[in-house]
Write an enzyme that holds these catalytic residues in place. Sequence first.
Site, short mmCIF file in Angstrom:
data_model
loop_
_atom_site.label_atom_id
_atom_site.label_comp_id
_atom_site.label_asym_id
_atom_site.label_seq_id
_atom_site.Cartn_x
_atom_site.Cartn_y
_atom_site.Cartn_z
N ASP A 137 26.12 63.15 75.89
CA ASP A 137 25.76 61.77 76.25
C ASP A 137 25.42 61.69 77.73
OD1 ASP A 137 28.34 62.14 77.22
OD2 ASP A 137 29.27 60.64 75.94
N ASN A 166 39.90 53.95 73.97
CA ASN A 166 39.66 53.06 72.83
C ASN A 166 39.24 53.84 71.58
OD1 ASN A 166 37.10 53.87 73.47
ND2 ASN A 166 36.25 51.82 73.77
N HIS A 192 36.75 56.07 71.49
CA HIS A 192 35.33 56.43 71.42
C HIS A 192 35.14 57.94 71.44
CE1 HIS A 192 34.69 56.04 76.10
NE2 HIS A 192 34.95 57.31 75.79
N GLU A 212 31.17 53.69 70.68
CA GLU A 212 32.31 52.80 70.90
C GLU A 212 32.83 52.25 69.57
OE1 GLU A 212 33.54 52.78 73.72
OE2 GLU A 212 32.07 52.70 75.34
C1 F6R Z 1 31.85 62.20 78.08
C2 F6R Z 1 32.19 61.50 76.85
C3 F6R Z 1 33.33 60.55 76.79
C4 F6R Z 1 34.62 61.17 77.33
C5 F6R Z 1 35.81 60.23 77.19
C6 F6R Z 1 37.05 60.80 77.82
O1 F6R Z 1 30.73 63.03 77.85
O2 F6R Z 1 31.55 61.69 75.87
O3 F6R Z 1 33.51 60.14 75.45
O4 F6R Z 1 34.85 62.35 76.64
O5 F6R Z 1 35.53 58.99 77.77
O6 F6R Z 1 36.83 60.96 79.19
P1 F6R Z 1 37.87 61.79 80.10
O7 F6R Z 1 37.84 63.19 79.60
O8 F6R Z 1 37.30 61.67 81.48
O9 F6R Z 1 39.18 61.13 79.92
#
Ligand code: F6R
Length: 236
Positions: free
Chosen positions: A64, A130, A132, A137
Amino acid sequence: MRRSPEWRVGKNWVEQATDALLERLSARPALRICLATGSTPLPVYQRLTASPAAFAAASVLLLDEFGGLPATEPERCDAVLRRELVDHVEPADHRTIDVDADDLDSECSAIDQWIDRGGLDLAILGLGVNGHLGMNEPGSDSDGRTASVELATSTIEGAQRYFAGRHRPTWGVTVGLRDLLRAGEVWVLAAGPTKAEIVARSLQGAAGADVPASLLQDHPDCTWWLDPPAATNLEM
Ligand code: F6R
């Protein structure tokens, strides 16, 4: 038969996940991998840089990307993945997401075509507080493909950890749940106490679109790599 999803908890989850990925690459050098950024996978990527040859035939897809950031922003997902892994291991194929494309729909379709050329053997994901996955989301269509999406408030707030007030992205482009749920194998990496509640809801709560990661309960080959604080709310 193995249980799926299975979870592995340990202080040494980084070493174990790194070794497991190197095993996958050894068994299948042309592995097609979709990779998250965020903070959680970075220690794994850093360890992988010691084994560049393992990636010589592999294909890497960025999971992403945030929209609306300057091209020079060092915390863009693309910049992070290059800096932490890709520039060191030089995979045979590396597909990023051009969020600045004039025709974003065409860019999303082109990523879907990239996926369709051979599927995804492995998706390595982080976990939002959350639930995701990528930027899919709560409420995202489980059959959705690569698309431009709005970020949830908690994601926008959480992203301040990366941008330190420089930017406040509200949208991004993400590989869709359809392709993540169809990947041959899925890994979710989660570390730290802030993930404990959502880890338990994802693995042991009711499966549904309101917690995208819970949809992995139906995946036939899904592994969660957890540090002990992230696993505290799990019923063992
Ligand atoms: C990033 C992504 C997000 C993160 C998630 C957790 O490429 O796809 O879904 O994996 O927000 O982020 P961290 O690892 O920073 O807690």
